[in-house]
Write a protein that holds these residues in place. Structure first.
Motif, PDB file in Angstrom:
ATOM      1  N   GLU A 111       0.858  -1.170   0.000  1.00  0.00           N
ATOM      2  CA  GLU A 111       0.000   0.000   0.000  1.00  0.00           C
ATOM      3  C   GLU A 111       0.902   1.231   0.000  1.00  0.00           C
ATOM      4  O   GLU A 111       2.029   1.185   0.509  1.00  0.00           O
ATOM      5  CB  GLU A 111      -0.888  -0.010   1.233  1.00  0.00           C
ATOM      6  N   PRO A 112       0.450   2.349  -0.567  1.00  0.00           N
ATOM      7  CA  PRO A 112       1.302   3.540  -0.658  1.00  0.00           C
ATOM      8  C   PRO A 112       1.870   3.984   0.697  1.00  0.00           C
ATOM      9  O   PRO A 112       3.042   4.337   0.792  1.00  0.00           O
ATOM     10  CB  PRO A 112       0.382   4.616  -1.236  1.00  0.00           C
ATOM     11  N   GLU A 113       1.055   3.919   1.730  1.00  0.00           N
ATOM     12  CA  GLU A 113       1.496   4.360   3.053  1.00  0.00           C
ATOM     13  C   GLU A 113       2.609   3.461   3.590  1.00  0.00           C
ATOM     14  O   GLU A 113       3.592   3.942   4.154  1.00  0.00           O
ATOM     15  CB  GLU A 113       0.309   4.372   4.036  1.00  0.00           C
ATOM     16  N   ASN A 153       5.118  13.041  -4.228  1.00  0.00           N
ATOM     17  CA  ASN A 153       3.671  13.217  -4.346  1.00  0.00           C
ATOM     18  C   ASN A 153       3.003  12.288  -3.333  1.00  0.00           C
ATOM     19  O   ASN A 153       3.077  11.080  -3.455  1.00  0.00           O
ATOM     20  CB  ASN A 153       3.216  12.882  -5.765  1.00  0.00           C
ATOM     21  N   ARG A 154       2.334  12.883  -2.366  1.00  0.00           N
ATOM     22  CA  ARG A 154       1.690  12.092  -1.319  1.00  0.00           C
ATOM     23  C   ARG A 154       0.173  12.186  -1.373  1.00  0.00           C
ATOM     24  O   ARG A 154      -0.506  11.849  -0.410  1.00  0.00           O
ATOM     25  CB  ARG A 154       2.225  12.542   0.035  1.00  0.00           C
ATOM     26  N   GLU A 155      -0.358  12.609  -2.499  1.00  0.00           N
ATOM     27  CA  GLU A 155      -1.803  12.795  -2.626  1.00  0.00           C
ATOM     28  C   GLU A 155      -2.585  11.497  -2.474  1.00  0.00           C
ATOM     29  O   GLU A 155      -3.705  11.505  -1.999  1.00  0.00           O
ATOM     30  CB  GLU A 155      -2.135  13.445  -3.968  1.00  0.00           C
ATOM     31  N   GLU A 156      -2.018  10.380  -2.898  1.00  0.00           N
ATOM     32  CA  GLU A 156      -2.725   9.103  -2.834  1.00  0.00           C
ATOM     33  C   GLU A 156      -2.650   8.455  -1.456  1.00  0.00           C
ATOM     34  O   GLU A 156      -3.289   7.442  -1.224  1.00  0.00           O
ATOM     35  CB  GLU A 156      -2.172   8.139  -3.877  1.00  0.00           C
ATOM     36  N   MET A 157      -1.884   9.036  -0.557  1.00  0.00           N
ATOM     37  CA  MET A 157      -1.744   8.446   0.769  1.00  0.00           C
ATOM     38  C   MET A 157      -2.839   8.933   1.699  1.00  0.00           C
ATOM     39  O   MET A 157      -3.204  10.099   1.701  1.00  0.00           O
ATOM     40  CB  MET A 157      -0.371   8.786   1.354  1.00  0.00           C
ATOM     41  N   ASN A 158      -3.317   8.016   2.495  1.00  0.00           N
ATOM     42  CA  ASN A 158      -4.329   8.307   3.494  1.00  0.00           C
ATOM     43  C   ASN A 158      -3.599   8.698   4.780  1.00  0.00           C
ATOM     44  O   ASN A 158      -2.849   7.899   5.346  1.00  0.00           O
ATOM     45  CB  ASN A 158      -5.187   7.053   3.711  1.00  0.00           C
ATOM     46  N   LYS A 159      -3.824   9.907   5.253  1.00  0.00           N
ATOM     47  CA  LYS A 159      -3.112  10.428   6.414  1.00  0.00           C
ATOM     48  C   LYS A 159      -3.396   9.594   7.671  1.00  0.00           C
ATOM     49  O   LYS A 159      -2.499   9.322   8.460  1.00  0.00           O
ATOM     50  CB  LYS A 159      -3.483  11.894   6.641  1.00  0.00           C
TER      51      LYS A 159
END
Length: 76
Positions: free
Chosen positions: A19-21, A45-51
């Motif tokens: 997963e991206p995170e 680019n961290r736009e696809e990551m869920n904080k």
């Protein structure tokens, strides 16, 4: 990869995709461990990551990872 770090993946047939995170945290961890410093994040680019997921996953990593993320734009 140490067995305790082998999580945060999605199976697609016989392929496991991080997963991206998890991939991001693995990269931070590995960079700090092998190079003695965290990477520069200004071009990531961290736009696809869920904080929220990033914060939850970061709790399974050393505290140095969370401290670094608090200084970064994530503000965890």
């Amino acid at each position: 990869i140490a067995p305790k770090r082998f999580w945060g993946y999605v199976a697609n047939g016989s392929i496991l995709w991080a997963e991206p995170e998890k991939a991001f945290l693995d990269w931070l961890y590995w960079s700090n461990k092998t190079q003695g410093r965290f990477p520069d994040l200004d071009e990531i680019n961290r736009e696809e990551m869920n904080k929220r997921k990033l914060l939850f996953y970061s709790k399974k990593f050393p505290g140095s990872i969370r401290k670094f993320l608090k200084k970064d734009a994530f503000g965890l």
